[in-house]
Design a protein around this motif. Structure first.
Motif, short mmCIF file in Angstrom:
data_model
loop_
_atom_site.label_atom_id
_atom_site.label_comp_id
_atom_site.label_asym_id
_atom_site.label_seq_id
_atom_site.Cartn_x
_atom_site.Cartn_y
_atom_site.Cartn_z
N TRP A 406 -1.52 -1.83 2.40
CA TRP A 406 -1.86 -1.90 0.98
C TRP A 406 -2.30 -0.56 0.43
O TRP A 406 -3.04 0.19 1.07
CB TRP A 406 -3.00 -2.93 0.80
CG TRP A 406 -3.56 -3.00 -0.59
CD1 TRP A 406 -2.98 -3.59 -1.67
CD2 TRP A 406 -4.81 -2.47 -1.03
NE1 TRP A 406 -3.81 -3.47 -2.77
CE2 TRP A 406 -4.94 -2.79 -2.41
CE3 TRP A 406 -5.84 -1.77 -0.40
CZ2 TRP A 406 -6.05 -2.43 -3.16
CZ3 TRP A 406 -6.96 -1.40 -1.15
CH2 TRP A 406 -7.06 -1.73 -2.51
N ASN A 407 -1.82 -0.24 -0.77
CA ASN A 407 -2.24 0.95 -1.50
C ASN A 407 -3.08 0.54 -2.71
O ASN A 407 -2.65 -0.33 -3.48
CB ASN A 407 -1.03 1.76 -1.97
CG ASN A 407 -0.47 2.65 -0.89
OD1 ASN A 407 -0.53 3.87 -0.95
ND2 ASN A 407 0.11 2.04 0.15
N PRO A 408 -4.26 1.15 -2.91
CA PRO A 408 -5.12 0.74 -4.02
C PRO A 408 -4.48 0.86 -5.39
O PRO A 408 -4.75 0.06 -6.28
CB PRO A 408 -6.33 1.68 -3.88
CG PRO A 408 -6.37 2.01 -2.43
CD PRO A 408 -4.93 2.11 -2.01
N GLU A 409 -3.68 1.89 -5.61
CA GLU A 409 -2.82 2.01 -6.79
C GLU A 409 -1.53 2.66 -6.33
O GLU A 409 -1.47 3.27 -5.26
CB GLU A 409 -3.45 2.87 -7.91
CG GLU A 409 -4.58 2.20 -8.67
CD GLU A 409 -5.94 2.72 -8.24
OE1 GLU A 409 -5.96 3.74 -7.52
OE2 GLU A 409 -6.95 2.11 -8.61
N ALA A 410 -0.49 2.55 -7.15
CA ALA A 410 0.78 3.17 -6.79
C ALA A 410 1.45 3.67 -8.07
O ALA A 410 1.65 2.90 -9.01
CB ALA A 410 1.68 2.18 -6.07
N PHE A 411 1.75 4.97 -8.09
CA PHE A 411 2.38 5.61 -9.24
C PHE A 411 3.69 6.24 -8.80
O PHE A 411 3.77 6.84 -7.73
CB PHE A 411 1.45 6.66 -9.85
CG PHE A 411 0.14 6.09 -10.31
CD1 PHE A 411 0.00 5.58 -11.59
CD2 PHE A 411 -0.95 6.00 -9.45
CE1 PHE A 411 -1.19 5.01 -12.01
CE2 PHE A 411 -2.14 5.44 -9.86
CZ PHE A 411 -2.26 4.95 -11.15
N PHE A 412 4.70 6.11 -9.64
CA PHE A 412 6.05 6.48 -9.24
C PHE A 412 6.62 7.51 -10.21
O PHE A 412 6.10 7.71 -11.31
CB PHE A 412 6.91 5.22 -9.14
CG PHE A 412 6.31 4.21 -8.20
CD1 PHE A 412 6.42 4.35 -6.83
CD2 PHE A 412 5.56 3.13 -8.68
CE1 PHE A 412 5.83 3.44 -5.96
CE2 PHE A 412 4.97 2.22 -7.83
CZ PHE A 412 5.11 2.37 -6.45
N ASN A 413 7.70 8.17 -9.81
CA ASN A 413 8.10 9.41 -10.47
C ASN A 413 9.32 9.31 -11.37
O ASN A 413 9.79 10.32 -11.90
CB ASN A 413 8.33 10.51 -9.42
CG ASN A 413 9.32 10.10 -8.34
OD1 ASN A 413 10.23 9.32 -8.58
ND2 ASN A 413 9.14 10.64 -7.14
#
Length: 831
Positions: A406-413
């Motif tokens: 699990w990732n606490p947040e995930a931002f993509f490009n």
């Protein structure tokens, strides 16, 4: 013959010199680094070469599903039979788009999931989008739009068809090795539970750190629906596909699987366990649509894996239409909003005549990352978020409570709009209505529109270089592809000159029309009085702010292109951060990638006669429903919290590198002090939690305190049926959280700063009223750090629902709580 050979050599010699110029031109651009992601560099993706896909209308059921051995008359009829299936889509440039734009882009299609009509099975090799009428063409990401009338019920049989169409075997999750079994999740294995005292059950957390690779559970939720609890898509109401190879011992439905058919009154729940619908791998839901016209959307809501299922693609718009609350003109006559919307089998994408007429379009904006093979990238280790490499839950050599995947947040490009990267849409010099949705997992967006100032010389040079690269591709395709990628990267990073800002007009939000039209522009917003005048703009909280949208928020806007000359380019920009959002000012998104969204190009040839009849947004008089007049009988103080590890101490170096310095075999109540003694801190965040705020009932005059709670803890919010309550969200974290409440439509009363160190969480200063474009009814509210956000709602349908953060990574790891409306019956399975 010799002359011809010499002539050919001269041409290739000239091309070689030209390629030197290409390399010099490319090298002149300073390369910036976008957000990390998959193996596909977003700077190599050409922008504005694919058209905006317009989602058509979802077809209704033509036949009901056939079930072997079951009389068709005994299968309940649903208006829609909608299945989730896997197929491929040309999200990146190439494929079908080359036939549209005349280019030769070679990006491969992307394996994706989405919803579509059960009767239209995509054939082998199907790649979306495709012309309507061709086999499988009703499957697309985003899914087609479900049209509804206010107060007219809709029935849907949602079918989990995530299985191989040839073998009938289940398909594992399309995001390889991302399902984290150490979260509180659906757990179809039915084994290994550690958080309930019952090791053999579904819907629990386990100590198994291995990624789950079995059949995928789904449960569909219509976000914003005023709906009965059996059809709401409760996170524990999931079901598996009816695959041939479901492993022995797997449980095929969640703990609280439900169905409801409003046409017959048939119910399946914890009391009535008879399955009235014989269609396997499905659930039959009914929607009252008992609310005014609104822009809703539908998506998966399976416990502990919503972030993954939604990221994989399945989501679409659910529009409710009704005339009684529609805007009028300043003279009281019915207003003419931009239209029409797509309807029936008319193809708004591959039929130019139909496309030319469309003036109302739903638009979902999402961030995604890709690999070079076209596949979606989603991180499969916690290390992606902060570099923490363990120990994790389930580590045999050390104690830990940090989930491994699990990732606490995930931002993509990469920005994806209606299923294509950075699309372009040709518009008439007319008014258009866009139903905007922020469909991202964690990303906030802040939208503005600016004219692009043309750079003719640069464009001419680019065109010449592209022609040269195409000629090189005849003999050296691999080299040409590499050079084209570098040219595209240079183009994507080249500074762009922007002209005037193009304001646009918001007429609606999450739950219908606003009380007034709001003109949006960076740093200010004008509230239009409906008499054709434009007052002085109302300053927004920060000069950076434009149309700020948290995940799951919607905005119904009108953009007026009618005053713009032919050929004008209008670009949609995003200046929210590439990171968790806590309020402005902030560092804006990367201008070369996630800071750009899409663009419009004005084309006079697209004008139609109906454009002249559309009401100006400056002349609209809104007729939104009034605020809730009932007095709140209860005020609930609720907390938003971030949880630290109780077992792992770490140090954080000057570059952000995390080093584990100590672990404890069991949760340590003195973790903060023990870590500090080592010059360390507890690893965080472990999870995000919701809770209550109150004093200790066993201690007289005790101070207020937050009591964070887990998903499995007993219900603490139990509104009486038909009661009106204030819910006060105290944000004790450093991030903004979009809080969504199922069932209800609420109004924002106000926000107010508070002192988190005060024994009473004392409010600071005067209440802050909602922004003009936050008025009207909502279902998702942005709660800022250090503020109390108060909303007011009426709870008028009895049963079990949830409230949660719509940063879906947070939702999947404990930032979600059940609540119950009315009196819980004896024996109800949720305490």
């Amino acid at each position: 013959m010799l002359e011809k050979r010499c002539s050919r050599s001269k041409r290739w010699g000239i091309l070689s010199v030209s390629m030197i110029l290409v390399m010099a031109w490319i090298s002149a651009t300073t390369m910036a680094a976008p957000l990390p992601g998959g193996t596909l560099d977003p700077l190599t993706i050409p922008k504005y070469v694919q058209p905006l896909v317009i989602p058509p209308e979802m077809p209704t059921a033509t036949v009901q599903p056939a079930v072997p051995g079951v009389d068709p008359n005994n299968i309940p009829a649903a208006k829609y039979n909608i299945a989730v299936r896997q197929f491929q889509q040309q999200i990146l440039p190439g494929g079908v788009w080359n036939t549209v734009n005349g280019r030769s882009d070679a990006f491969p299609p992307t394996p994706i999931w989405s919803y579509g009509p059960e009767q239209d099975l995509p054939p082998p090799g199907y790649v979306a989008p495709a012309a309507l009428g061709s086999p499988g063409a009703n499957y697309n990401y985003p899914a087609f739009t479900v049209e509804n009338l206010s107060n007219s019920p809709t029935t849907v049989r949602w079918i989990n068809d995530l299985k191989d169409p040839v073998t009938g075997n289940y398909l594992p999750h399309i995001l390889t090795n991302t399902v984290d079994q150490t979260l509180h999740w659906a757990n179809p294995t039915g084994t290994g539970c550690v958080d309930s005292g019952l090791p053999q059950q579904t819907d629990c957390a386990t100590l198994n750190p291995a990624p789950y690779t079995g059949p995928v559970p789904i449960v569909t939720h219509v976000h914003g629906a005023h709906v009965n609890p059996e059809s709401d898509g409760y996170p524990e109401a999931w079901w598996l596909p009816a695959a041939n190879n479901i492993p022995a011992g797997y449980i095929t439905t969640g703990t609280l699987y439900t169905q409801y058919d409003s046409s017959t009154g048939a119910v399946q729940d914890y009391k009535n366990t008879v399955d009235f619908d014989p269609v396997p791998g499905a659930a039959f839901y009914s929607y009252e649509n008992s609310q005014p016209a609104a822009t809703l959307w539908y998506h998966d809501h399976a416990l502990g894996m919503t972030r993954l299922n939604v990221y994989a693609g399945p989501a679409g718009f659910w529009l409710i239409r009704g005339s009684y609350d529609a805007p009028t003109t300043t003279g009281g006559a019915p207003a003419v909003l931009p239209g029409p919307a797509p309807s029936g089998m008319a193809d708004p994408n591959f039929d130019p005549a139909v496309r030319q007429t469309i003036r109302e379009i739903p638009i979902v904006i999402q961030d995604r990352s890709f690999n070079t093979d076209g596949s979606l990238f989603y991180p499969n280790t916690r290390a992606f978020f902060d570099g923490f490499n363990g120990p994790y839950v389930g580590d045999a050599n050390a104690g830990s409570d940090i989930a491994p995947i699990w990732n606490p947040e995930a931002f993509f490009n990469t920005m994806v709009v209606n299923g294509t990267t950075w699309p372009q849409f040709e518009v008439a010099p007319a008014k258009y209505r866009f139903r905007l949705l922020n469909g991202s997992n964690s990303r906030f967006i802040n939208l503005s529109m600016f004219e692009v100032i043309p750079t003719p010389f640069v464009n001419q040079v680019d065109a010449a270089l592209i022609r040269l690269i195409n000629r090189l591709a005849v003999r050296f395709p691999a080299r040409a592809a590499r050079l084209q990628a570098r040219l595209v990267a240079a183009q994507n990073q080249r500074p762009v000159r922007y002209g005037i800002e193009v304001p646009f007009y918001q007429i609606g939000g999450d739950q219908g029309f606003l009380p007034n039209v709001v003109m949006i522009q960076t740093g200010s917003a004008a509230v239009l009085p409906g008499d054709g005048t434009i007052p002085a703009p109302v300053p927004l909280p920060d000069p950076m702010q434009a149309l700020l949208m948290a995940p799951a928020e919607r905005a119904d806007v009108i953009v007026d292109f009618s005053g713009l000359p032919n050929g004008t380019i209008v670009r949609v920009l995003n200046t929210a951060p590439d990171a968790p959002f806590g309020g402005f000012p902030d560092i804006p998104a990367d201008p070369a990638t996630s800071g750009q969204v899409m663009q419009f190009v004005v084309n006079n040839a697209l004008t139609v006669l109906a454009d002249a009849t559309t009401t100006s947004p400056l002349a609209l008089t809104m007729n939104a429903e009034p605020d809730i007049t009932a007095t709140a009988s209860v005020t609930r103080q609720l907390s938003l919290n971030e949880e630290e590890s109780a077992q792992v101490c770490v140090t954080v170096g000057p570059t952000g590198a995390i080093t584990t310095v100590a672990t404890f075999p069991a949760p340590n109540p003195n973790i903060v002090a023990d870590c500090a003694a080592l010059g360390a801190v507890p690893q965080a965040p472990k999870a995000a939690l919701l809770g209550t705020i109150g004093s200790d009932p066993l201690v007289a005059n005790s101070p207020l305190a937050s009591s964070p709670m887990l998903w499995r803890d007993p219900v603490t919010e139990n509104p009486a049926l038909n009661s009106t309550e204030n819910w006060d969200f105290y944000n004790l974290t450093v991030d903004g959280h979009p809080i969504h409440m199922h069932l209800v439509r609420y109004e924002i009363v106000h926000r107010q700063l508070f002192d988190p160190l005060s024994p009473t969480f004392a409010p600071i200063g005067a209440p802050i009223p909602p922004l003009p474009n936050e008025l009207g009814m909502k279902d998702t509210v942005l709660t800022y750090p250090g503020e109390i956000t108060r909303v007011k709602a009426t709870f008028d349908i009895p049963g079990l629902y949830v409230w949660h953060c719509h940063i879906v990574e947070h939702e999947d790891n404990e930032m979600m709580r059940p609540y119950y409306v009315g009196t819980k019956p004896q024996g109800f399975p949720v305490p």
